[in-house]
Design an enzyme around this catalytic site. Structure first.
Site, PDB file in Angstrom:
ATOM      1  N   LYS A 120       0.816  -1.214   0.000  1.00 42.90           N
ATOM      2  CA  LYS A 120       0.000   0.000   0.000  1.00 42.90           C
ATOM      3  C   LYS A 120       0.853   1.269   0.000  1.00 42.90           C
ATOM      4  CE  LYS A 120      -4.165  -2.198   1.641  1.00 42.90           C
ATOM      5  NZ  LYS A 120      -3.664  -3.601   1.660  1.00 42.90           N
TER       6      LYS A 120
HETATM    7  C1  LIG Z   1      -4.208  -4.721   0.871  1.00 41.03           C
HETATM    8  C2  LIG Z   1      -3.387  -5.964   0.724  1.00 41.03           C
HETATM    9  C3  LIG Z   1      -3.720  -6.988  -0.205  1.00 41.03           C
HETATM   10  C4  LIG Z   1      -4.965  -6.935  -1.057  1.00 41.03           C
HETATM   11  O1  LIG Z   1      -4.850  -5.991  -2.096  1.00 41.03           O
HETATM   12  P1  LIG Z   1      -6.176  -5.457  -2.843  1.00 41.03           P
HETATM   13  O2  LIG Z   1      -5.701  -4.347  -3.698  1.00 41.03           O
HETATM   14  O3  LIG Z   1      -7.093  -4.996  -1.750  1.00 41.03           O
HETATM   15  O4  LIG Z   1      -6.731  -6.592  -3.621  1.00 41.03           O
HETATM   16  C5  LIG Z   1      -2.865  -8.084  -0.322  1.00 41.03           C
HETATM   17  N1  LIG Z   1      -1.758  -8.195   0.455  1.00 41.03           N
HETATM   18  C6  LIG Z   1      -1.412  -7.250   1.362  1.00 41.03           C
HETATM   19  C7  LIG Z   1      -0.199  -7.459   2.194  1.00 41.03           C
HETATM   20  C8  LIG Z   1      -2.205  -6.098   1.532  1.00 41.03           C
HETATM   21  O5  LIG Z   1      -1.852  -5.179   2.452  1.00 41.03           O
END
Ligand SMILES: *Cc1c(COP(=O)(O)O)cnc(C)c1O
Length: 494
Positions: A111
Site C-alpha cells: 500500500k
Molecule cells: C491490501 C493488501 C492486499 C490486497 O490488495 P487489494 O488491492 O485490496 O486486492 C494483499 N496483500 C497485502 C499485504 C495487503 O496489504
C-alpha cells in the site's frame, strides 16, 4: 483525458476525480478510454528509473496536471522513501517465476506504493480545483491501510490525517506502527469496539452536516484515502509497467512476449491495476486472482455469481479478509463496455440482497482473461515452508496464497508461461505466522523476539522500519467510545 462514473456517465478532469474520491451517485471514477504505449515508448522506458516511468504513466492519465506537477509528485513520493530508491524490484525465483516485490517502502507493505504518492496527487488536485481549504483525511483501519496512510500524509502541507483503529482488532505490531507515528498533522485513536464501529463512525462523520459546517468554518474539508480513489489506483499501474520494462531489460521477455500475473487479492485494487496496464499495452495473458478462505472472488470468476452471503473468516492473510471487493465495480464497467445502467443495477442488487449474477457474455469475457482460485491457512503455511526450502526465498502469508494459486493454475492448465507474482508484504510484518510455518520451536510471545528469530533462521535482515519501532515512544494513547469521535476530531483540528 476525462473520467466518467461507473454508474452514470460524466466527464471530469483527473484532479476532480482524485479530490472527490467517489462520484456523486456512489459510483467510481474510471478513465473514458485507455492510453496506450507504443513498442518504442516501452523500449525507451527500459532505460528510465522508477520516477521517470511513473511520470510517463501518470502523464497519460492526469492530462490536467503539468509535467512539473507530475515530476514534483513522483519525486516526492519515490525519492529517498524506498530501499535503494527502487520501489518495485523484480526478483527471479526460478521455475519461470518472478516476484514483484512491493514491500520496500516505509511500512513494509504494497500500500506504500500508492499511499506515498496519493498525498502529492491529492494536494496538487486540491490546489487545481481551487478551494484553498486544508484536507482532513479520515481513516478507519483494520491495520495496514492506517499506517501506510499515516506514513504518506505525515507532515504533508495543507493536510491533516486522523486514523481510528479498533482497540482489540489489530495486531500488536500494527498497533505499535500506528501509535508511534510522528508528525505535526497526525492523530491516531483507538475505538472501544470493533472495526465496524470505527468504520461506521467515520462514515457517519463524513455525512454529518454539523461536522461539515465545522470544517468549512475552519477552512477545511474532508477527503478520503481509501482504495476506491483513482489516485490510489494509478500508482499501482506504474509498477506493472515498470516490471515489464525490467523484464525486457534483463532478457526475461522479448518485446511483446506475454506473461501471466498472479495477485493475492482483497479489494481488487492491485489486480485491477494489472488489467489497466494490459490496456496500456503490457502483454499480460492471464490474470490469476488468488484468494484466501474468503473466496467470494474465486466463485465469481468460476460461475459469474457474486455472493457475499457467507461466513466471514479471520485468516493469517488479514488484508485479504474481505467480502465486498469494491474495485470489482470498475472491472464490471469495463466488461460491459461501459454500460452504466447495468453496473448500477448490479451494485443495487449487491446492496439489497448481497448477491448478483453477470450476463453470460460478460462471464465469457471474464473467463478468457481471469483464473480464480483460493487456499486456506494450512496450504499457505506449507507454501511458505516449501518456497523457503526450495528457493531460499522468504515470503509473507499473503504472497504465499498467490504462489499457491500460481501453482494450481499451472497444474490445471499446463500453461508454463512466465508468472509475475505480486509480493505484497514483508514476511516480517506477519512474523508470528511465518515463523510458525518455518519452525516447530515453541516461541515466547514477544513480537520483537520473533523478528530476531525470523532473521536468525532465514539469514535475512529485519526491515529497519519494523526494527526501529522498538525504541520509539508511544505518542498516541487515547481510546474513546464511538460516540465521542466527533468531539475528538474537533479537539484535534483547532
Ligand atoms: C491490501 C493488501 C492486499 C490486497 O490488495 P487489494 O488491492 O485490496 O486486492 C494483499 N496483500 C497485502 C499485504 C495487503 O496489504
Amino acid at each position: 483525458m476525462k473520467f466518467t462514473g461507473t454508474r452514470s456517465d460524466c466527464a471530469v478532469d483527473s484532479a476532480f476525480a482524485i479530490a472527490s474520491g467517489l462520484a456523486a451517485d456512489g459510483g467510481l471514477f474510471v478513465p473514458q478510454s485507455f492510453p496506450v504505449f507504443t513498442a518504442e515508448e516501452f523500449a525507451a522506458m527500459t532505460d528510465m528509473d522508477y520516477c521517470q516511468r511513473a511520470a510517463a504513466v501518470l502523464e497519460k492519465y492526469l492530462t490536467d496536471y503539468t509535467a512539473d506537477e507530475i515530476k514534483y509528485c513522483v519525486e516526492g513520493a519515490y525519492k529517498g522513501t524506498f530501499d535503494n530508491d527502487y520501489p518495485a524490484p523484480v526478483v527471479d525465483i526460478a521455475d519461470n517465476r518472478r516476484m514483484l516485490e512491493l514491500w520496500h517502502g516505509p511500512t513494509c507493505a504494497f500500500k506504500d506504493l500508492a499511499l506515498q504518492l496519493l498525498p502529492y496527487l491529492l494536494t496538487t488536485a486540491l490546489k487545481k480545483t481551487g478551494t484553498g481549504r486544508e484536507a482532513v483525511i479520515l481513516v478507519a483501519t483494520s491495520g495496514d491501510t492506517g499506517k501506510a496512510a499515516l506514513a504518506g500524509f505525515a507532515d504533508v502541507k495543507d493536510t491533516r490525517i486522523i486514523v481510528f483503529y479498533p482497540r482489540d482488532g489489530v495486531s500488536d505490531m500494527q498497533k505499535l506502527q500506528m501509535t508511534t507515528q510522528k508528525g505535526g498533522n497526525v492523530a491516531v485513536c483507538a475505538i472501544a469496539g470493533n472495526f465496524d464501529d470505527a468504520q461506521n463512525g467515520v462514515k457517519a462523520i463524513f455525512t454529518d452536516d454539523e461536522m461539515k459546517k465545522f470544517l468549512l468554518d475552519n477552512n477545511m474539508e474532508f477527503s478520503s484515502a481509501n482504495s476506491i480513489n483513482f489516485g490510489r489506483l494509478v500508482p499501482q499501474v506504474v509498477y506493472y509497467v515498470s516490471a515489464y520494462c525490467d523484464m525486457l531489460k534483463d532478457g526475461s521477455l522479448k518485446a511483446g512476449e506475454e506473461f501471466n500475473v498472479v495477485v493475492p487479492t482483497g479489494n481488487f485494487g492491485n489486480i485491477l491495476a494489472a488489467v489497466y496496464a494490459k490496456k496500456m499495452g503490457v502483454p499480460v495473458k492471464k490474470f490469476i486472482c488468488a484468494s484466501n478462505r474468503n473466496n467470494v472472488l474465486t466463485d465469481f470468476i468460476r460461475t459469474g455469481v457474486y455472493d457475499r452471503n457467507r461466513p466471514f473468516h479471520t485468516t493469517e492473510s488479514p488484508s485479504m479478509d474481505i467480502l465486498i471487493s469494491s474495485n470489482l465495480e470498475r472491472l464490471l464497467h469495463m466488461l460491459s463496455d461501459g454500460n452504466c445502467e447495468l453496473v448500477a443495477g448490479l451494485m443495487a442488487e449487491l446492496k439489497n440482497s448481497g448477491r448478483y449474477e453477470i450476463p453470460a457474455n460478460m462471464l465469457e469475457k471474464l473467463q478468457q482473461e481471469f483464473y480464480g482460485t483460493w487456499c486456506d491457512d494450512a496450504a499457505g503455511a506449507a507454501e511458505i515452508a516449501e518456497i523457503f526450502k526450495a528457493q531460499n526465498y522468504l515470503c509473507d502469508t499473503h504472497t504465499a496464497v498467490a504462489v499457491a494459486a500460481g501453482k494450481a493454475y499451472r497444474k490445471e492448465t499446463g500453461d508454463e508461461t512466465l508468472q509475475l507474482i505480486a509480493s505484497t508484504a514483508s514476511a516480517y510484518k506477519f512474523a508470528p505466522a511465518v515463523l510458525a510455518a518455518l519452525t516447530d520451536e515453541a516461541l515466547a510471545d514477544d513480537d520483537f523476539e520473533k523478528l530476531e528469530k525470523l532473521s536468525q533462521i532465514t539469514g535475512t535482515a529485519v526491515p529497519a522500519p519494523l526494527a526501529n519501532l522498538k525504541g520509539d515512544a508511544v505518542l498516541h494513547k487515547e481510546c474513546i467510545n464511538k460516540e465521542d469521535m466527533p468531539s475528538f476530531i474537533k479537539g484535534k483540528l483547532v
